[in-house]
Design a protein around this motif. Structure first.
Motif, PDB file in Angstrom:
ATOM      1  N   THR A  76      -1.110  74.624  62.524  1.00 38.28           N
ATOM      2  CA  THR A  76      -1.786  74.854  63.807  1.00 38.28           C
ATOM      3  C   THR A  76      -1.940  76.343  64.068  1.00 38.28           C
ATOM      4  O   THR A  76      -3.010  76.820  64.491  1.00 38.28           O
ATOM      5  CB  THR A  76      -0.997  74.199  64.952  1.00 38.28           C
ATOM      6  OG1 THR A  76      -0.962  72.779  64.749  1.00 38.28           O
ATOM      7  CG2 THR A  76      -1.620  74.496  66.300  1.00 38.28           C
ATOM      8  N   PHE A  79      -4.566  77.758  61.842  1.00 32.93           N
ATOM      9  CA  PHE A  79      -5.902  77.404  62.329  1.00 32.93           C
ATOM     10  C   PHE A  79      -6.322  78.301  63.490  1.00 32.93           C
ATOM     11  O   PHE A  79      -7.449  78.816  63.520  1.00 32.93           O
ATOM     12  CB  PHE A  79      -5.950  75.937  62.770  1.00 32.93           C
ATOM     13  CG  PHE A  79      -7.227  75.579  63.481  1.00 32.93           C
ATOM     14  CD1 PHE A  79      -8.378  75.319  62.759  1.00 32.93           C
ATOM     15  CD2 PHE A  79      -7.281  75.542  64.867  1.00 32.93           C
ATOM     16  CE1 PHE A  79      -9.571  75.020  63.404  1.00 32.93           C
ATOM     17  CE2 PHE A  79      -8.465  75.238  65.527  1.00 32.93           C
ATOM     18  CZ  PHE A  79      -9.614  74.980  64.790  1.00 32.93           C
ATOM     19  N   MET A  80      -5.438  78.494  64.480  1.00 34.82           N
ATOM     20  CA  MET A  80      -5.795  79.296  65.642  1.00 34.82           C
ATOM     21  C   MET A  80      -6.046  80.746  65.256  1.00 34.82           C
ATOM     22  O   MET A  80      -6.933  81.406  65.822  1.00 34.82           O
ATOM     23  CB  MET A  80      -4.707  79.187  66.716  1.00 34.82           C
ATOM     24  CG  MET A  80      -4.616  77.816  67.365  1.00 34.82           C
ATOM     25  SD  MET A  80      -3.552  77.744  68.853  1.00 34.82           S
ATOM     26  CE  MET A  80      -1.932  78.105  68.141  1.00 34.82           C
ATOM     27  N   ASP A  83      -9.448  80.761  63.704  1.00 33.27           N
ATOM     28  CA  ASP A  83     -10.461  80.457  64.710  1.00 33.27           C
ATOM     29  C   ASP A  83     -10.720  81.649  65.623  1.00 33.27           C
ATOM     30  O   ASP A  83     -11.858  81.929  66.008  1.00 33.27           O
ATOM     31  CB  ASP A  83     -10.015  79.248  65.532  1.00 33.27           C
ATOM     32  CG  ASP A  83     -11.078  78.752  66.490  1.00 33.27           C
ATOM     33  OD1 ASP A  83     -12.183  78.424  66.022  1.00 33.27           O
ATOM     34  OD2 ASP A  83     -10.811  78.686  67.702  1.00 33.27           O
ATOM     35  N   TYR A 115      -6.438  77.727  74.164  1.00 29.28           N
ATOM     36  CA  TYR A 115      -6.122  76.528  73.381  1.00 29.28           C
ATOM     37  C   TYR A 115      -5.138  75.646  74.133  1.00 29.28           C
ATOM     38  O   TYR A 115      -4.210  76.144  74.778  1.00 29.28           O
ATOM     39  CB  TYR A 115      -5.483  76.896  72.035  1.00 29.28           C
ATOM     40  CG  TYR A 115      -6.356  77.734  71.135  1.00 29.28           C
ATOM     41  CD1 TYR A 115      -7.326  77.143  70.336  1.00 29.28           C
ATOM     42  CD2 TYR A 115      -6.205  79.122  71.078  1.00 29.28           C
ATOM     43  CE1 TYR A 115      -8.123  77.912  69.496  1.00 29.28           C
ATOM     44  CE2 TYR A 115      -6.999  79.896  70.250  1.00 29.28           C
ATOM     45  CZ  TYR A 115      -7.965  79.279  69.464  1.00 29.28           C
ATOM     46  OH  TYR A 115      -8.752  80.035  68.650  1.00 29.28           O
ATOM     47  N   VAL A 117      -2.585  72.720  72.888  1.00 25.81           N
ATOM     48  CA  VAL A 117      -2.023  72.087  71.693  1.00 25.81           C
ATOM     49  C   VAL A 117      -1.135  70.933  72.137  1.00 25.81           C
ATOM     50  O   VAL A 117      -0.225  71.121  72.951  1.00 25.81           O
ATOM     51  CB  VAL A 117      -1.209  73.094  70.857  1.00 25.81           C
ATOM     52  CG1 VAL A 117      -0.620  72.405  69.629  1.00 25.81           C
ATOM     53  CG2 VAL A 117      -2.068  74.278  70.447  1.00 25.81           C
ATOM     54  N   THR A 141      -9.913  74.819  73.986  1.00 19.89           N
ATOM     55  CA  THR A 141     -10.032  74.065  72.747  1.00 19.89           C
ATOM     56  C   THR A 141      -8.846  73.112  72.627  1.00 19.89           C
ATOM     57  O   THR A 141      -7.690  73.527  72.740  1.00 19.89           O
ATOM     58  CB  THR A 141     -10.072  75.007  71.534  1.00 19.89           C
ATOM     59  OG1 THR A 141     -11.231  75.844  71.628  1.00 19.89           O
ATOM     60  CG2 THR A 141     -10.114  74.231  70.228  1.00 19.89           C
ATOM     61  N   ILE A 143      -6.434  70.889  70.630  1.00 19.86           N
ATOM     62  CA  ILE A 143      -5.881  70.718  69.286  1.00 19.86           C
ATOM     63  C   ILE A 143      -4.806  69.637  69.316  1.00 19.86           C
ATOM     64  O   ILE A 143      -3.890  69.671  70.138  1.00 19.86           O
ATOM     65  CB  ILE A 143      -5.262  72.029  68.771  1.00 19.86           C
ATOM     66  CG1 ILE A 143      -6.354  73.096  68.612  1.00 19.86           C
ATOM     67  CG2 ILE A 143      -4.530  71.805  67.454  1.00 19.86           C
ATOM     68  CD1 ILE A 143      -5.816  74.460  68.237  1.00 19.86           C
ATOM     69  N   THR A 145      -1.806  68.153  67.000  1.00 23.18           N
ATOM     70  CA  THR A 145      -1.068  68.582  65.807  1.00 23.18           C
ATOM     71  C   THR A 145      -1.172  67.583  64.671  1.00 23.18           C
ATOM     72  O   THR A 145      -1.246  67.964  63.497  1.00 23.18           O
ATOM     73  CB  THR A 145       0.422  68.814  66.120  1.00 23.18           C
ATOM     74  OG1 THR A 145       0.972  67.599  66.671  1.00 23.18           O
ATOM     75  CG2 THR A 145       0.600  69.951  67.098  1.00 23.18           C
ATOM     76  N   PRO A 176      -9.948  65.586  69.981  1.00 20.03           N
ATOM     77  CA  PRO A 176      -9.195  66.759  69.550  1.00 20.03           C
ATOM     78  C   PRO A 176      -9.607  67.233  68.163  1.00 20.03           C
ATOM     79  O   PRO A 176     -10.226  66.487  67.394  1.00 20.03           O
ATOM     80  CB  PRO A 176      -7.758  66.237  69.518  1.00 20.03           C
ATOM     81  CG  PRO A 176      -7.922  64.800  69.117  1.00 20.03           C
ATOM     82  CD  PRO A 176      -9.192  64.329  69.781  1.00 20.03           C
ATOM     83  N   ILE A 177      -9.255  68.461  67.857  1.00 24.58           N
ATOM     84  CA  ILE A 177      -9.278  68.943  66.477  1.00 24.58           C
ATOM     85  C   ILE A 177      -7.908  68.622  65.895  1.00 24.58           C
ATOM     86  O   ILE A 177      -6.889  69.183  66.329  1.00 24.58           O
ATOM     87  CB  ILE A 177      -9.535  70.464  66.417  1.00 24.58           C
ATOM     88  CG1 ILE A 177     -10.908  70.802  67.005  1.00 24.58           C
ATOM     89  CG2 ILE A 177      -9.424  70.977  64.983  1.00 24.58           C
ATOM     90  CD1 ILE A 177     -11.128  72.293  67.216  1.00 24.58           C
ATOM     91  N   ILE A 179      -4.966  68.692  63.164  1.00 26.78           N
ATOM     92  CA  ILE A 179      -4.505  69.675  62.178  1.00 26.78           C
ATOM     93  C   ILE A 179      -3.763  69.015  61.019  1.00 26.78           C
ATOM     94  O   ILE A 179      -3.975  69.325  59.857  1.00 26.78           O
ATOM     95  CB  ILE A 179      -3.561  70.703  62.838  1.00 26.78           C
ATOM     96  CG1 ILE A 179      -4.272  71.435  63.991  1.00 26.78           C
ATOM     97  CG2 ILE A 179      -3.032  71.685  61.796  1.00 26.78           C
ATOM     98  CD1 ILE A 179      -5.419  72.306  63.562  1.00 26.78           C
TER      99      ILE A 179
END
Length: 256
Positions: A76, A79-80, A83, A115, A117, A141, A143, A145, A176-177, A179
């Motif tokens: 995670t 990714f951040m 991003d 974000y 999370v 955003t 996210i 996990t 969500p995105i 991870i």
């Protein structure tokens, strides 16, 4: 073929909740004796790699370094950073997620984070769900996990992070995105960390939907061990077969 490296799940593969899976311990010790590189790839975000390594040593007498453990928390963060939307974050999760995110240079912000999370949180409250819902509505955003709906334990299958994430998705109407396994985000980073090509590694795990699909969906061979989540009766009906299936990791031939 003979694999040069191993990506390995933990819960349900090496241990089941608080109970050691003896064949899992022997599997790790065989890798160590053969000098084969391995990386534990886990969707569990409640513990840091250092805490996981300490737990493996103290509870299960398995001795590995924190560098052999790649969690969805670390993925995670990776990714951040890639991003690069911003540094402000609000998290539903436990120390293994929050501490690592803050240590990586992100700032805690409950009202207007860049974000949100959401991971497993054993002490989650309705108010936390309210805060993340409002933040996502403002444009944060979202996210997740990992998509694990359940966690295999000695008590049975408990609600996983995916169950909490689904509640937020329902409240916000925002997907969500993800991870963690089986997503490409964590698998690409794991292969990068172990320093090998995808063709040279194999993903080992007990959960078809996460561990094995992380191999199938990302071009990595897979070994399903029937010691945790996916039962033997389900194997003939799996939509895409794992590369290998074993009842116990004791059955695995490292030189095949």
């Amino acid at each position: 073929m003979s694999y040069k490296g191993y990506l390995i799940d933990l819960d349900g593969t090496i241990y089941l909740g608080k109970e050691l899976i003896p064949a899992g311990k022997r599997f790790v010790e065989s890798l160590q004796s053969k000098g084969l590189p391995f990386l534990f790839v886990t969707n569990n975000t409640t513990r840091t790699p250092a805490v996981v390594a300490d737990r493996l040593a103290t509870e299960f007498n398995i001795h590995v370094g924190p560098e052999t453990i790649y969690t969805a928390s670390l993925a995670t963060i990776d990714f951040m950073k890639d991003d690069a939307k911003g540094k402000k974050v609000f998290v539903i999760g436990e120390a293994g997620l929050i501490d690592l995110i803050l240590a990586a240079g992100f700032e805690w912000e409950e009202t207007n984070p860049d974000y949100v999370v959401v991971g497993l949180d054993n002490e989650v409250t309705y108010e936390k769900f309210v805060l993340v819902t409002l933040a996502i509505q403002k444009g944060a955003t979202f996210i997740g996990t990992n998509p694990d709906k359940n966690i295999p334990t000695e008590r049975g299958l408990l609600p996983g992070a995916g169950s909490l994430i689904a509640m937020v998705e329902t409240a916000t109407q925002t997907p969500p995105i993800f991870i963690g396994k089986p997503e490409a985000i964590i698998m690409d980073k794991a292969v990068e960390r172990i320093g090998l090509n995808k063709a040279d590694v194999i993903m080992v795990g007990d959960n078809y939907d996460t561990d094995i699909c992380s191999g199938i969906r990302n071009g990595i061979d897979s070994l399903l061990v029937l010691s945790g989540f996916t039962p033997k009766a389900a194997v003939p009906m799996l939509p895409v077969a794992p590369t290998y299936v074993v009842d116990s990791l004791d059955e695995w031939d490292f030189d095949q």
